[in-house]
Design an enzyme around this catalytic site. Structure first.
Site, short mmCIF file in Angstrom:
data_model
loop_
_atom_site.label_atom_id
_atom_site.label_comp_id
_atom_site.label_asym_id
_atom_site.label_seq_id
_atom_site.Cartn_x
_atom_site.Cartn_y
_atom_site.Cartn_z
CD GLU A 179 43.02 34.04 47.15
OE1 GLU A 179 42.95 33.79 48.37
OE2 GLU A 179 43.59 35.07 46.70
CE LYS A 220 36.39 38.28 50.79
NZ LYS A 220 37.11 38.74 49.62
CD GLU A 230 41.73 44.10 55.62
OE1 GLU A 230 41.01 44.00 54.62
OE2 GLU A 230 42.95 43.96 55.61
CG ASN A 238 45.20 39.94 53.75
OD1 ASN A 238 45.25 40.00 52.53
ND2 ASN A 238 44.46 40.75 54.48
CG HIS A 241 46.94 37.20 50.43
ND1 HIS A 241 46.52 35.91 50.66
CD2 HIS A 241 46.22 37.64 49.37
CE1 HIS A 241 45.59 35.60 49.78
NE2 HIS A 241 45.39 36.62 48.98
CG HIS A 245 49.85 41.28 48.47
ND1 HIS A 245 49.15 41.53 49.63
CD2 HIS A 245 48.94 40.87 47.56
CE1 HIS A 245 47.86 41.26 49.43
NE2 HIS A 245 47.71 40.85 48.18
CG HIS A 258 46.21 36.99 43.77
ND1 HIS A 258 47.02 37.80 44.54
CD2 HIS A 258 45.21 36.58 44.60
CE1 HIS A 258 46.54 37.87 45.76
NE2 HIS A 258 45.45 37.14 45.83
P1 NAD Z 1 41.13 38.23 36.08
O1 NAD Z 1 39.85 38.89 36.29
O2 NAD Z 1 42.34 39.07 35.89
O3 NAD Z 1 41.01 37.20 34.86
C1 NAD Z 1 42.11 36.41 34.51
C2 NAD Z 1 42.07 35.99 33.05
O4 NAD Z 1 41.05 35.01 32.85
C3 NAD Z 1 41.74 37.14 32.11
O5 NAD Z 1 42.57 37.04 30.98
C4 NAD Z 1 40.29 36.88 31.71
O6 NAD Z 1 40.01 37.37 30.43
C5 NAD Z 1 40.22 35.38 31.77
N1 NAD Z 1 38.90 34.80 32.05
C6 NAD Z 1 38.02 35.19 33.00
N2 NAD Z 1 36.97 34.38 33.02
C7 NAD Z 1 37.17 33.45 32.06
C8 NAD Z 1 36.43 32.33 31.61
N3 NAD Z 1 35.27 31.99 32.19
N4 NAD Z 1 36.94 31.60 30.60
C9 NAD Z 1 38.14 31.92 30.05
N5 NAD Z 1 38.88 32.95 30.44
C10 NAD Z 1 38.40 33.72 31.44
O7 NAD Z 1 41.53 37.21 37.24
P2 NAD Z 1 40.94 36.81 38.65
O8 NAD Z 1 41.93 35.88 39.15
O9 NAD Z 1 39.51 36.41 38.58
O10 NAD Z 1 40.97 38.16 39.48
C11 NAD Z 1 42.18 38.78 39.87
C12 NAD Z 1 41.87 40.16 40.39
O11 NAD Z 1 41.01 40.05 41.51
C13 NAD Z 1 43.09 40.93 40.83
O12 NAD Z 1 43.04 42.22 40.27
C14 NAD Z 1 42.93 41.02 42.35
O13 NAD Z 1 43.48 42.21 42.87
C15 NAD Z 1 41.45 40.97 42.50
N6 NAD Z 1 41.01 40.47 43.81
C16 NAD Z 1 40.11 41.21 44.50
C17 NAD Z 1 39.65 40.79 45.72
C18 NAD Z 1 38.61 41.59 46.45
O14 NAD Z 1 38.31 41.29 47.60
N7 NAD Z 1 38.03 42.59 45.83
C19 NAD Z 1 40.09 39.58 46.26
C20 NAD Z 1 41.00 38.83 45.53
C21 NAD Z 1 41.45 39.29 44.31
ZN ZN Z 2 44.06 36.72 47.37
#
Ligand code: NAD
Ligand code: ZN
Length: 351
Positions: A179, A220, A230, A238, A241, A245, A258
């Protein structure tokens, strides 16, 4: 770094930033009848002590939710509300989201719905969360679709402490950096050059990483400020994306991170754009072990129905964010046949 949405807030980035929770937000937190931390259970295991130390004197209540995507279930959403009610929380309660994007999305949605809205602060712990913690999209998953239930709700602050990132597993680093690279593609060629020039993701130092996260957040934030809900330019976020997706839905969520899916999606978007950036991007992806070869066992026909369902596409056509030059994204509607041809070309390019 300020985010000037309807309700503006500041993003603080740096090692040791958690101390700002009391230094800068002591008034907000001190005035709350309860401070509730909603924590990813894995992150709590690793880092809760440090967070609690920074919240000394505020006696926060901590709710651990399942690690990662499991946090975004309807059940865990209900668990959060049950916890808040059983702790006699009120509209005067402040919620802290402690974890990656999953816990951030869940906590934001809980904060926006508990008693019609209570303040919340994001304390992100992943690289990917530089994206998810800023911009105010909250969501949980419905059994029929990811992120299908949610709100637009901005946090009061984002406190992003680089120390937490040091325990991230390799695949989560890979996911988050995707990202970052996306933000570079849609904004700034010099920065993209810098990112793609590292020998590997491990070669990025903690300090350099914070700089890149700051740049990503600035990109962002600028887009979200212009288009909070949006209607237009926010769609540029996106980039990569539409296919990502579809891949995630096709494989089943969690089978590929992701960001890894986004890298495949960006390669496809570059192919559709006839972009000269494709070769060096593919090389970067290969060096850093993004799973490009997975495209080979995913025929276009299997992904197409998901791409059609994409929130950004209308029924009869496929909408993609394409790239003119670096920093010049645009939206294009592409006929199915051309989309298929480009997909097959990309699959042939990947050796
Ligand atoms: P996540 O929150 O699912 O975490 C991924 C894994 O990393 C988990 O197992 C967690 O326990 C672990 N983890 C987190 N921090 C850690 C650390 N410091 N040390 C060790 N392990 C750690 O993953 P993500 O990639 O941060 O987030 C993905 C989610 O974000 C998806 O649900 C996606 O839909 C969402 N998202 C939202 C937006 C938005 O604009 N709101 C944008 C992009 C993604
Ligand atoms: Zn994304």
């Amino acid at each position: 770094l300020r985010v000037e949405t309807e309700h503006p807030y500041t993003v603080h980035i740096g090692q040791g930033a958690v101390k700002l929770l009391t230094e800068r937000y002591g008034d907000l937190l001190g005035a709350a009848d309860r401070v509730v931390v909603i924590a990813d259970s894995q992150v709590a295991e690793l880092h809760l002590d440090k967070l609690l130390d920074a919240l000394k004197g505020l006696e926060p209540k901590v709710l651990r939710v399942p690690a990662g995507e499991q946090a975004k279930s309807v059940e865990s959403f209900m668990d959060c509300h049950s916890f808040l009610l059983s702790e006699n929380c009120s509209r005067n309660t402040v919620i802290l989201a402690f974890g990656g994007g999953a816990v951030g999305d869940l906590s934001g949605f809980v904060a926006s719905t508990f008693m019609r809205g209570v303040p919340f602060i994001q304390v992100p712990t992943t690289i990917l969360a530089h994206d998810s913690a800023v911009g105010g999209k909250t969501a949980i998953n419905h059994p029929l679709g990811k992120n299908m239930v949610g709100t637009f709700y901005q946090p009061r602050a984002v406190v992003y402490d680089g120390d937490f990132l040091e325990t991230l597993p390799e695949n989560e680093i890979r996911s988050g950096m995707a990202e970052v690279v996306k933000h570079a593609f849609i904004s700034n060629e010099g920065w993209l050059d810098q990112l793609l020039a590292y020998d590997s993701l491990e070669a990025v130092s903690g300090e350099e990483l914070e700089g890149h996260l700051e740049k990503g957040i600035a990109v962002k934030a600028a887009i979200v400020e212009e288009d909070e809900f949006e209607g237009g330019v926010r769609k540029f976020l996106n980039f990569g994306h539409t296919l990502a997706h579809a891949i995630e839905a096709h494989l089943g969520y969690g089978r590929m991170t992701h960001g890894e899916a986004v890298v495949l999606g960006m390669a496809y978007a570059l192919e559709l754009s006839s972009s000269p950036e494709l070769p060096r991007f593919l090389n970067w992806a290969k060096v850093n072990q993004y799973p490009l070869e997975r495209l080979k066992d995913m025929p276009f026909e299997e992904l197409l129905p998901y791409m059609k369902k994409d929130k950004k596409s209308t029924a009869a056509s496929l909408n993609f964010v394409l790239l003119g030059a670096v920093g010049q994204p645009y939206i294009e509607t592409i006929p199915e046949q051309r989309a298929q041809a480009a997909y097959d070309t990309l699959r042939k390019t990947i050796k």
